[in-house]
Design an enzyme around this catalytic site. Structure first.
Site, short mmCIF file in Angstrom:
data_model
loop_
_atom_site.label_atom_id
_atom_site.label_comp_id
_atom_site.label_asym_id
_atom_site.label_seq_id
_atom_site.Cartn_x
_atom_site.Cartn_y
_atom_site.Cartn_z
CD GLU A 178 5.54 0.55 13.04
OE1 GLU A 178 4.34 0.70 13.31
OE2 GLU A 178 6.45 0.92 13.79
CB CYS A 184 -1.41 1.32 8.25
SG CYS A 184 -0.23 2.64 7.99
CG ASN A 224 -0.43 0.08 2.50
OD1 ASN A 224 0.73 -0.27 2.69
ND2 ASN A 224 -1.20 0.53 3.47
P1 NAP Z 1 0.64 -8.68 4.26
O1 NAP Z 1 -0.24 -9.57 3.47
O2 NAP Z 1 0.88 -9.01 5.70
O3 NAP Z 1 2.03 -8.62 3.47
C1 NAP Z 1 3.09 -7.79 3.89
C2 NAP Z 1 4.39 -8.37 3.38
O4 NAP Z 1 4.64 -9.60 4.06
C3 NAP Z 1 4.38 -8.70 1.88
O5 NAP Z 1 5.63 -8.41 1.34
C4 NAP Z 1 4.10 -10.20 1.90
O6 NAP Z 1 4.55 -10.85 0.72
C5 NAP Z 1 4.91 -10.62 3.10
N1 NAP Z 1 4.55 -11.93 3.66
C6 NAP Z 1 3.42 -12.63 3.47
N2 NAP Z 1 3.49 -13.83 4.11
C7 NAP Z 1 4.70 -13.87 4.71
C8 NAP Z 1 5.37 -14.85 5.51
N3 NAP Z 1 4.80 -16.01 5.84
N4 NAP Z 1 6.61 -14.57 5.96
C9 NAP Z 1 7.22 -13.39 5.66
N5 NAP Z 1 6.63 -12.44 4.89
C10 NAP Z 1 5.38 -12.66 4.43
O7 NAP Z 1 0.12 -7.17 4.24
P2 NAP Z 1 -0.36 -6.33 2.99
O8 NAP Z 1 -1.71 -6.82 2.57
O9 NAP Z 1 0.73 -6.27 1.98
O10 NAP Z 1 -0.48 -4.87 3.62
C11 NAP Z 1 -1.61 -4.41 4.27
C12 NAP Z 1 -1.43 -4.46 5.77
O11 NAP Z 1 -0.28 -3.70 6.13
C13 NAP Z 1 -2.59 -3.82 6.51
O12 NAP Z 1 -2.90 -4.56 7.66
C14 NAP Z 1 -2.03 -2.45 6.91
O13 NAP Z 1 -2.65 -1.86 8.02
C15 NAP Z 1 -0.62 -2.80 7.19
N6 NAP Z 1 0.23 -1.60 7.12
C16 NAP Z 1 0.74 -1.11 8.30
C17 NAP Z 1 1.51 0.04 8.30
C18 NAP Z 1 2.10 0.60 9.56
O14 NAP Z 1 3.09 1.32 9.49
N7 NAP Z 1 1.54 0.31 10.73
C19 NAP Z 1 1.77 0.70 7.09
C20 NAP Z 1 1.22 0.17 5.91
C21 NAP Z 1 0.46 -0.99 5.95
P3 NAP Z 1 3.61 -11.17 -0.54
O15 NAP Z 1 2.39 -10.32 -0.42
O16 NAP Z 1 4.45 -10.82 -1.71
O17 NAP Z 1 3.32 -12.63 -0.48
#
Ligand code: NAP
Length: 496
Positions: free
Chosen positions: A251, A285, A153
């Site tokens: 995060e 987020c 995102n």
């Molecule tokens: P996500 O599905 O958790 O993925 C985040 C990253 O983790 C991606 O690069 C993903 O790779 C990787 N990943 C997936 N499974 C993994 C595993 N088993 N081991 C290690 N890495 C793994 O999150 P998203 O859908 O991309 O992002 C949205 C989320 O991020 C929301 O919950 C949002 O609130 C949060 N967010 C938080 C912040 C903050 O600063 N607090 C900022 C932005 C977003 P692939 O997708 O390539 O498989």
């Protein structure tokens, strides 16, 4: 229709660009078109990247920090020169509207210059020793190899929050970006290379989280994992890092609220809510997904929000008229639809929206109507769980105290905001709201890079991205004592 030319992206390991055997298509969420191919790497790619990083880090740590910083100054300059091109690519892979994409690239530019400045600070502390002719100080030292895992995102901003402080502090990086948005990662790495970063200091490995991400988390030669993403995955990563005693910075999600008191400037509050709730189509987020409104002004706020939503054009973010872009993929649309059903079943009232947009060209992409639920209770699932779409729940309350309690009754603690003209309420709110970020008379989004970014409770594990606080993730503290008395002096004993 003519097929677009697609670009096959490559991993960057030990200063070399390497294509992988397997790839996946990168889809523009606004049009459904394939815009690139991303490598699907294996554990072996991670292994090579870690070995390269381990070797390069030893030399990089010996480069004086002000010289390391020069690479970031050049990176900032190159990013600035290419801002418009990068913003357009960002809109194409992520969907956020061009104005926001420009803002995101600007965030990476700001971070480059800010962290470059740290190359001439990286302050430690000097302090008197309790003994004569003895000197005491603490200094920051790099940790080693940093594993960075980023979400789709904010594909360039979050990468800059993590990689720039890691690099300036003398670490080497292995970076796995989200498979959905690899183009910003590719471009940023190319820029770091052009800026003169020595080979092996940044290694980019594309691929799925379950293969590449998991291999990084388990790798014994990666000393820190810096992760931004969903709670479920973050918790699993933390558990594994805990077993290995590996430092991990998380995060994760948010359920951010705007509080609107009965003395608020309602027009300003409505503008703040619209921007925070529907910017990046609610996929931030820090997105405002709850509005906690004093019952006395609820009807008027609803009317103002409805009037503003009518002017929100939804569509392809490359069109400057568009204010709300697409949802990242079809799974995202399905998740939002499920929460609309849940909200209706729970007894919340749909004030507007609640459906996918599929008229005309919109059906080629993934679009959802800006949505408001009203008469929501703070305990309902739609007011507790992260939906990650353009959906807001209006929760009526009777008092300031109740507003604070409703804000704090979720598992997350990222961002909150209050609209009021009462200075006493402002100061009580910044004390009592339990989030990592608090805004007064502004929406829930709008963080600046020189302040710490992160959340309390289920949003994180106490670390912060950006600000100088980010350096705490990527450095260890070393205490150094220099005894120049020429004799054995024992601490706590020879103190007379
Ligand atoms: P996500 O599905 O958790 O993925 C985040 C990253 O983790 C991606 O690069 C993903 O790779 C990787 N990943 C997936 N499974 C993994 C595993 N088993 N081991 C290690 N890495 C793994 O999150 P998203 O859908 O991309 O992002 C949205 C989320 O991020 C929301 O919950 C949002 O609130 C949060 N967010 C938080 C912040 C903050 O600063 N607090 C900022 C932005 C977003 P692939 O997708 O390539 O498989």
């Amino acid at each position: 229709m003519k097929q677009m030319d697609t670009k096959t992206l490559a991993n960057y390991i030990n200063g070399e660009w390497m294509e992988a055997e397997h790839t996946a298509p990168v889809i523009n969420p606004a049009t459904g078109e394939e815009i690139a191919k991303v490598p699907l790497s294996s554990e072996q790619h991670v292994e090579k990247a870690v070995q390269a990083a381990k070797k390069a880090q030893k030399e990089w740590a010996l480069v004086p920090a002000p010289q390391r910083a020069e690479v970031l100054y050049r990176t900032g300059t190159l990013l600035r020169e290419q801002k418009e091109r990068l913003a357009r690519l960002l809109t194409m892979e992520n969907g956020k509207v061009l104005e926001e994409a420009r803002g995101e690239v600007q965030e990476a530019i700001d971070m480059a210059f800010y962290m470059a400045g740290e190359g001439r600070r990286l302050f430690g502390q000097t302090t008197p020793s309790e003994l004569k002719d003895k000197f005491a100080m603490s200094v920051r030292v790099p940790v080693g190899v940093i594993g960075i895992i980023t979400p789709w995102n904010f594909p360039i901003a979050i990468a800059s929050w993590k990689s720039f402080p890691a690099i300036v502090a003398g670490n080497a990086v292995v970076w796995k970006p989200a498979t959905e948005t690899p183009m910003m990662a590719y471009e940023l790495t190319k820029i770091l290379e052009e800026a003169g970063l020595p080979k092996g200091v940044m290694n980019l490995v594309f691929g799925s989280g379950s293969t590449v991400g998991d291999a990084m988390v388990h790798h014994p030669n990666i000393q820190v994992i810096s992760f931004t993403g969903s709670n479920e995955i973050g918790r699993n990563i933390a558990a594994e890092c805990g077993r290995q005693l590996k430092k991990v910075s998380l995060e994760m999600g948010g359920k951010n609220a705007v509080i609107v008191m009965d003395d608020a400037d309602l027009e300003l509050a409505a503008d703040g809510i619209i921007w925070s709730a529907y910017g990046t189509s609610g996929q931030r987020c820090t997105a405002c997904s709850r509005v906690i409104v004093h019952e006395k002004v609820k009807a008027e706020l609803e009317a103002r929000l409805l009037a503003k939503i009518k002017h929100l054009t939804v569509g392809n973010g490359l069109n400057e008229e568009v204010k709300v872009g697409p949802i990242i993929n079809k799974q995202g649309i399905e998740k939002i639809k499920r929460y609309i059903e849940i909200g209706v079943e729970e007894g919340a009232r749909l004030l507007t929206g609640g459906y996918e947009l599929i008229e005309g060209d919109l059906k080629k992409g993934n679009y959802f109507a800006p949505t408001i639920f009203t008469d929501v209770k703070g305990t309902m699932r739609i007011a507790q769980e992260e939906i990650f779409g353009p959906v807001v729940s209006l929760i009526p309350v009777k008092s300031f105290q109740e507003a604070i309690e409703v804000n704090n009754c979720v598992e997350f603690g990222l961002s909150s905001s209050i609209f009021t003209q009462d200075v006493n309420k402002v100061f009580r709110a910044q004390r009592d709201l339990d989030t990592g970020i608090v805004y007064v008379n502004a929406g829930t989004t709008g963080a600046e890079i020189h302040l710490p970014f992160g959340g309390t409770k289920g949003t994180g594990n106490g670390h912060r991205d950006s600000g100088i606080q980010a350096l705490d993730v990527f450095t260890e503290w070393r205490a150094v004592y220099v005894d120049y008395s020429g004799k054995l002096q024992r601490a706590q004993i020879d103190v007379e």
